[in-house]
Design a protein around this motif. Structure first.
Motif, PDB file in Angstrom:
ATOM      1  N   PRO A   1       0.814  -1.218   0.000  1.00  0.00           N
ATOM      2  CA  PRO A   1       0.000   0.000   0.000  1.00  0.00           C
ATOM      3  C   PRO A   1       0.843   1.263   0.000  1.00  0.00           C
ATOM      4  CG  PRO A   1      -0.114  -1.105   2.125  1.00  0.00           C
ATOM      5  CD  PRO A   1       0.619  -2.016   1.213  1.00  0.00           C
ATOM      6  N   VAL A   2       1.967   1.231   0.699  1.00  0.00           N
ATOM      7  CA  VAL A   2       2.766   2.464   0.749  1.00  0.00           C
ATOM      8  C   VAL A   2       3.444   2.728  -0.588  1.00  0.00           C
ATOM      9  CG1 VAL A   2       3.133   2.365   3.230  1.00  0.00           C
ATOM     10  CG2 VAL A   2       4.792   1.336   1.723  1.00  0.00           C
TER      11      VAL A   2
ATOM     12  N   GLU B   1      14.086   2.940  -0.296  1.00  0.00           N
ATOM     13  CA  GLU B   1      14.333   3.445   1.062  1.00  0.00           C
ATOM     14  C   GLU B   1      13.116   4.223   1.579  1.00  0.00           C
ATOM     15  OE1 GLU B   1      16.508   4.098  -1.554  1.00  0.00           O
ATOM     16  OE2 GLU B   1      17.730   2.364  -1.025  1.00  0.00           O
ATOM     17  N   ALA B   2      12.548   5.050   0.702  1.00  0.00           N
ATOM     18  CA  ALA B   2      11.372   5.828   1.095  1.00  0.00           C
ATOM     19  C   ALA B   2      10.197   4.903   1.388  1.00  0.00           C
ATOM     20  CB  ALA B   2      11.007   6.825  -0.005  1.00  0.00           C
ATOM     21  N   VAL B   3      10.072   3.845   0.593  1.00  0.00           N
ATOM     22  CA  VAL B   3       8.995   2.871   0.817  1.00  0.00           C
ATOM     23  C   VAL B   3       9.166   2.197   2.177  1.00  0.00           C
ATOM     24  CG1 VAL B   3       8.005   0.692   0.006  1.00  0.00           C
ATOM     25  CG2 VAL B   3       8.626   2.452  -1.646  1.00  0.00           C
ATOM     26  N   ALA B   4      10.409   1.786   2.469  1.00  0.00           N
ATOM     27  CA  ALA B   4      10.669   1.106   3.740  1.00  0.00           C
ATOM     28  C   ALA B   4      10.375   2.035   4.921  1.00  0.00           C
ATOM     29  CB  ALA B   4      12.122   0.640   3.782  1.00  0.00           C
ATOM     30  N   ALA B   5      10.741   3.304   4.784  1.00  0.00           N
ATOM     31  CA  ALA B   5      10.508   4.259   5.873  1.00  0.00           C
ATOM     32  C   ALA B   5       9.017   4.428   6.133  1.00  0.00           C
ATOM     33  CB  ALA B   5      11.156   5.598   5.524  1.00  0.00           C
ATOM     34  N   LEU B   6       8.248   4.534   5.068  1.00  0.00           N
ATOM     35  CA  LEU B   6       6.811   4.734   5.250  1.00  0.00           C
ATOM     36  C   LEU B   6       6.135   3.463   5.774  1.00  0.00           C
ATOM     37  CD1 LEU B   6       4.676   6.906   5.047  1.00  0.00           C
ATOM     38  CD2 LEU B   6       4.254   6.248   2.695  1.00  0.00           C
TER      39      LEU B   6
ATOM     40  N   ALA C   1       7.490   1.425   7.825  1.00  0.00           N
ATOM     41  CA  ALA C   1       7.765   1.427   9.271  1.00  0.00           C
ATOM     42  C   ALA C   1       6.827   2.393   9.979  1.00  0.00           C
ATOM     43  CB  ALA C   1       9.220   1.807   9.506  1.00  0.00           C
ATOM     44  N   GLU C   2       6.607   3.554   9.353  1.00  0.00           N
ATOM     45  CA  GLU C   2       5.733   4.561   9.954  1.00  0.00           C
ATOM     46  C   GLU C   2       4.301   4.044  10.086  1.00  0.00           C
ATOM     47  OE1 GLU C   2       6.100   8.428   8.037  1.00  0.00           O
ATOM     48  OE2 GLU C   2       4.055   8.891   8.658  1.00  0.00           O
ATOM     49  N   ALA C   3       3.871   3.261   9.090  1.00  0.00           N
ATOM     50  CA  ALA C   3       2.497   2.736   9.116  1.00  0.00           C
ATOM     51  C   ALA C   3       2.390   1.452   9.921  1.00  0.00           C
ATOM     52  CB  ALA C   3       2.015   2.489   7.680  1.00  0.00           C
ATOM     53  N   GLY C   4       3.503   0.968  10.429  1.00  0.00           N
ATOM     54  CA  GLY C   4       3.487  -0.259  11.233  1.00  0.00           C
ATOM     55  C   GLY C   4       3.422  -1.527  10.422  1.00  0.00           C
ATOM     56  N   LEU C   5       3.663  -1.416   9.138  1.00  0.00           N
ATOM     57  CA  LEU C   5       3.561  -2.589   8.278  1.00  0.00           C
ATOM     58  C   LEU C   5       4.793  -3.482   8.358  1.00  0.00           C
ATOM     59  CD1 LEU C   5       1.956  -0.900   5.152  1.00  0.00           C
ATOM     60  CD2 LEU C   5       0.874  -2.487   6.715  1.00  0.00           C
ATOM     61  N   ASP C   6       5.812  -3.035   9.077  1.00  0.00           N
ATOM     62  CA  ASP C   6       7.011  -3.872   9.223  1.00  0.00           C
ATOM     63  C   ASP C   6       6.933  -4.737  10.488  1.00  0.00           C
ATOM     64  OD1 ASP C   6       7.112  -1.732  10.943  1.00  0.00           O
ATOM     65  OD2 ASP C   6       9.287  -1.433  10.773  1.00  0.00           O
TER      66      ASP C   6
ATOM     67  N   TYR D   1      -4.271   3.872   4.528  1.00  0.00           N
ATOM     68  CA  TYR D   1      -2.869   4.037   4.153  1.00  0.00           C
ATOM     69  C   TYR D   1      -2.733   5.002   2.977  1.00  0.00           C
ATOM     70  CZ  TYR D   1      -2.025  -0.270   6.802  1.00  0.00           C
ATOM     71  OH  TYR D   1      -1.958  -1.218   7.780  1.00  0.00           O
ATOM     72  N   VAL D   2      -3.705   4.955   2.088  1.00  0.00           N
ATOM     73  CA  VAL D   2      -3.570   5.692   0.829  1.00  0.00           C
ATOM     74  C   VAL D   2      -4.020   7.147   0.963  1.00  0.00           C
ATOM     75  CG1 VAL D   2      -4.311   5.783  -1.581  1.00  0.00           C
ATOM     76  CG2 VAL D   2      -3.753   3.595  -0.541  1.00  0.00           C
ATOM     77  N   SER D   3      -5.264   7.352   1.429  1.00  0.00           N
ATOM     78  CA  SER D   3      -5.760   8.727   1.484  1.00  0.00           C
ATOM     79  C   SER D   3      -5.408   9.414   2.797  1.00  0.00           C
ATOM     80  CB  SER D   3      -7.275   8.755   1.285  1.00  0.00           C
ATOM     81  OG  SER D   3      -7.911   8.085   2.356  1.00  0.00           O
TER      82      SER D   3
END
Lengths: 505, 315
Positions: free
Chosen positions: B34-35, B46-51, B53-58, B81-83
């Protein structure tokens, strides 16, 4: 269709629904009429959080809310006024002086000025995700502001800076966070952001303080999201909406036969179907195989069957609107199966199955390409990818073989294409093609002064065609249908819609 | 009745729990992140991984699951996640739209179904019977999608007496709201009405062949009285169960019908959420649908039990 109708010239562009006196359609008055709400149906849901960049989801409303510094006339490819009323590039190409329009205010009431231009450019360079032509500012050394004059100083000639200036959304620094979230949009454009209802619509209302006198004519706009094409066409035919955007070619045929509607095919040919090849995947790592594939692809059949012959066949990534367009390059890979087979024979043994990837909308094109490849003895496996998977493939540059998709970069100056367009850019392109020669040719074009530009474009184009890691197939037009009482709307070279002069009779 | 009601609840709760696990697991199987969709095609890994982590998907899937369920039980549907809009805000208006369409369709299903079933019984050898058979065959065989497109073509495009799509809440503007509601409600209900009509016809015919009705006829009861006072009440329990099942069908059908009629309901939100890989929104919407479906099944079982005391006695 006429470009530059009256004050519409200030916005740039191909005027639609406009005849000599600024109107079009039977029964329409020649004098623009004030009032009314324009209802538009588009097949894609808008994405207000991605308004920094031009994209199809926001094509209908972005320029209604936001202005750009300059614009482009698609027919003559000349820079025209926007928020800047004058522009000048120094002889060495390293300095661009912009004179800003007086009397412009943001929708919040705050006066627009040079600080806002500086903020917009800083934001374009530093934001995530980045502005699509951020590279154009990579050599920017500084911004000088003096009254309503902004001077951009570059360390290298900024030969194609006006593409970037005409795409760059001039955003309000005070509401920047809400802009990033997509929850609020404060611009200087003819319409003020109203509501966004996900899955339903966007509403805009008239900007009573717009800088262009007596504009806009409309009281408001509503952009509805109707994702099924047949539902969109039905909404137009039942007169529920005034305009339908992005018609499929077959739907265009349906409404074209009905005299109640006007159908406009943009003359920008601003969408190009391309075929990319991941050059790190066997056998696409061999240039002869890539060339053979391109000689095998029946571009004319794709144009005839999928786009009702409305598009223009072209292997080169420059649209007919591009300064680099050349008929010879467009026809560079005219179908020649014998030559394709000969190239394959010289490429050596091929044991691999070639993946042909595409999204659902391009599945028919993928089938035609797969069939064409079978004609020269190549085995293929068609993979239709979900949007989220395609996004990941983009980010990781991990296409499994061939990939078919559309890009909207073909109207840009060639130097912007090779530095910004993901499929073709010199660094980190989607298809993992890397070459010192490519970088050198792009660099030469980037710094070429006017007299040398044609030679630089020629060398670069010949190289791209020869390497065949990403070539176009067909350049197509955006189709829009309107009721006959809709007048004065326009589009720019990037296919974005402009409604300052639009009115309903 | 209370004992019967309580006996149905544990199964319903267990079914919801199993469904939540299945939904969570299936959504994880969907390809794409989704990110990735949020950041767009130009984003770096890298930006995908950071987001993420922010969304708790990791986090581990078990943690994500219990976080999700815990939130739902406390009324927190999460944030898209999207909007990046709270899901409650996102689906609130859509719930109203879908509810309006589903209720109108249910009402039409019941009215048309009963009209068809009774017509099938009373008009066996009349022209009405031929019309009934033809309508039933077409209604059963033609998909809702095609019915919807045909209705739009005839009533919106050709005759231009009804709008092709869109929605005005019926409480806001009853006139416009009713006009916009009519075609999607008909499109959604035709198939279900035919099914209900067929079940009712069969149930009525079975009742009419029963010996107790021979007795009623022998005592001089009119044909109308036999049908309405004796056969119909006894045929109802099985038909109520079928109507309950058809509500599930209606909930599934709105996904297609809403897109045809540009109806801004849960179906439209779900289609957009799936294509955008908005995992949390998809999970919430599917689980809500499952819970509603199970609730309707329990309600129809209770209605069945209320109409037929023998069912209650089986517990």
């Amino acid at each position: 269709m006429k470009w530059g109708v009256a004050a519409g010239a200030a916005l740039g562009l191909v005027g639609c629904g406009s005849d000599e006196t600024g109107s079009q359609g039977q029964g329409g008055s020649a004098t623009p009429r004030r009032g009314g709400t324009l209802t538009i149906a588009q097949p894609t849901e808008a994405n207000p959080a991605q308004a920094l960049n031009q994209n199809i989801a926001n094509q209908s409303w972005r320029r209604a809310v936001y202005d750009c510094l300059v614009d482009f006339d698609p027919e003559r490819r000349e820079v025209v006024e926007g928020l800047a009323t004058a522009w000048e590039t120094s002889a060495d190409g390293k300095q661009v002086v912009l004179t800003l329009r007086d009397g412009v205010t943001w929708h919040s009431g705050r006066p627009f000025g040079a600080d806002d231009v500086e903020f917009a450019i800083d934001n374009a360079i530093n934001s995530t995700p980045s502005f699509q032509l951020a590279w154009a500012f990579q050599n920017l050394q500084g911004i000088d502001k003096a009254g309503n004059t902004v001077t951009l100083a570059f360390s290298e000639p900024a030969t194609s800076i006006y593409d970037a200036l005409s795409l760059l959304t001039i955003i309000d620094r005070e509401s920047h966070d809400a802009f990033v979230d997509g929850t609020a949009h404060v611009g200087t454009g003819p319409f003020v952001w109203g509501d966004f209802a996900p899955g339903t619509n966007i509403t805009l209302r008239r900007n009573e303080n717009y800088w262009l006198p007596d504009r806009p004519y409309l009281d408001g706009m509503e952009v509805r999201f109707i994702t099924r094409s047949e539902a969109l066409v039905s909404a137009v035919r039942s007169e529920q909406v005034d305009m339908g955007l992005n018609l499929l070619p077959l739907d265009r045929g349906t409404v074209e036969q009905d005299g109640r509607f006007d159908v406009v095919a943009y003359n920008t040919y601003g969408a190009a179907l391309y075929v990319g090849a991941n050059v790190e995947v066997e056998p696409l790592n061999r240039k002869e195989v890539r060339q053979a594939i391109n000689y095998a692809i029946d571009r004319q059949r794709i144009n005839d069957e999928l786009y009702q012959g409305q598009g223009k066949v072209s292997a080169a990534p420059w649209s007919p609107t591009s300064p680099a367009y050349d008929e010879g390059w467009a026809e560079a890979y005219s179908r020649d199966l014998d030559r394709a087979r000969s190239l394959l024979a010289s490429a050596g043994a091929i044991d691999q199955v070639i993946a042909v990837e595409a999204n659902a909308a391009q599945s028919r094109a993928a089938e035609i390409v797969a069939f064409n490849l079978s004609e020269i003895g190549l085995e293929t496996d068609i993979q239709i990818l979900e949007p989220a998977v395609i996004t990941e493939r983009f980010q990781n540059r991990s296409f499994a073989g061939l990939y078919l998709a559309f890009h909207g970069w073909n109207t840009l100056s060639p130097v912007n294409v090779v530095y910004s367009a993901a499929p073709l850019r010199v660094d980190n392109n989607l298809f993992r093609f890397a070459s010192d020669e490519y970088a050198r040719l792009a660099g030469e074009l980037a710094t070429a002064v006017e007299d040398d530009q044609h030679a630089a474009i020629e060398a670069l184009t010949e190289f791209i065609l020869d390497e065949a890691f990403c070539l176009d197939a067909v350049h197509t037009s955006n189709n829009v249908v309107t009721q006959q009482d809709v007048h004065g709307w326009a589009y720019n070279v990037w296919d974005e819609m402009l409604f300052a002069d639009a009115w309903k009779s | 009745m209370l004992r019967y009601t309580l006996s149905r609840l544990p199964t319903a709760v267990l079914t919801c729990l199993v469904a939540s696990l299945g939904i969570f697991w299936l959504v994880q199987l969907l390809p794409g992140s989704p990110v990735a969709m949020v950041l767009g095609e130009q984003a770096t890994p890298e930006a995908v991984a950071a987001l993420e982590a922010e969304a708790g998907l990791d986090r581990p899937l078990v943690v994500q699951y219990f976080d999700w369920i815990g939130g739902l039980l406390t009324g927190d549907l999460g944030v898209s996640y999207v909007s990046r809009v709270p899901i409650g805000d996102l689906i609130g208006p859509a719930v109203g739209a879908t509810l309006e369409l589903a209720l109108a369709s249910l009402l039409l299903t019941i009215l048309m179904g009963f009209a068809l079933g009774i017509t099938g019984v009373v008009a066996r050898r009349r022209p009405a019977a031929v019309a009934y058979r033809l309508f039933s065959a077409l209604g059963f065989g033609v998909p809702e999608y095609v019915v919807g497109v045909m209705l739009v073509f005839v009533f919106a495009v050709t005759l231009r007496v009804l709008p092709a799509g869109g929605r005005t809440p019926i409480l806001e503007d009853p006139g416009a709201g009713f006009q916009q509601l009519l075609l999607p409600a008909i499109a959604l209900s035709v198939h279900s009405a035919v099914v209900v009509g067929r079940f009712l016809e069969t149930a009525l015919n079975q009742q009419l062949d029963e010996e107790y009705l021979d007795t009623a006829r022998a005592k001089g009861a009119s044909r109308r009285r036999v049908l309405w006072r004796h056969a119909l009440p006894n045929a109802l329990p099985s038909v109520v169960t079928v109507i309950g099942l058809r509500i599930g069908h209606l909930l599934g059908g709105v996904v297609v019908i809403e897109t045809i009629f540009a109806w801004p309901g849960l179906g439209t939100v779900l289609v957009n959420a799936v294509s955008a890989r908005d995992y949390l929104l998809v999970q919430d919407l599917v689980l809500i649908s499952v819970v509603v479906f199970i609730a309707v099944q329990v309600a129809s079982d209770l209605a069945h039990a209320a109409l037929d005391p023998r069912v209650r006695l089986e517990v």
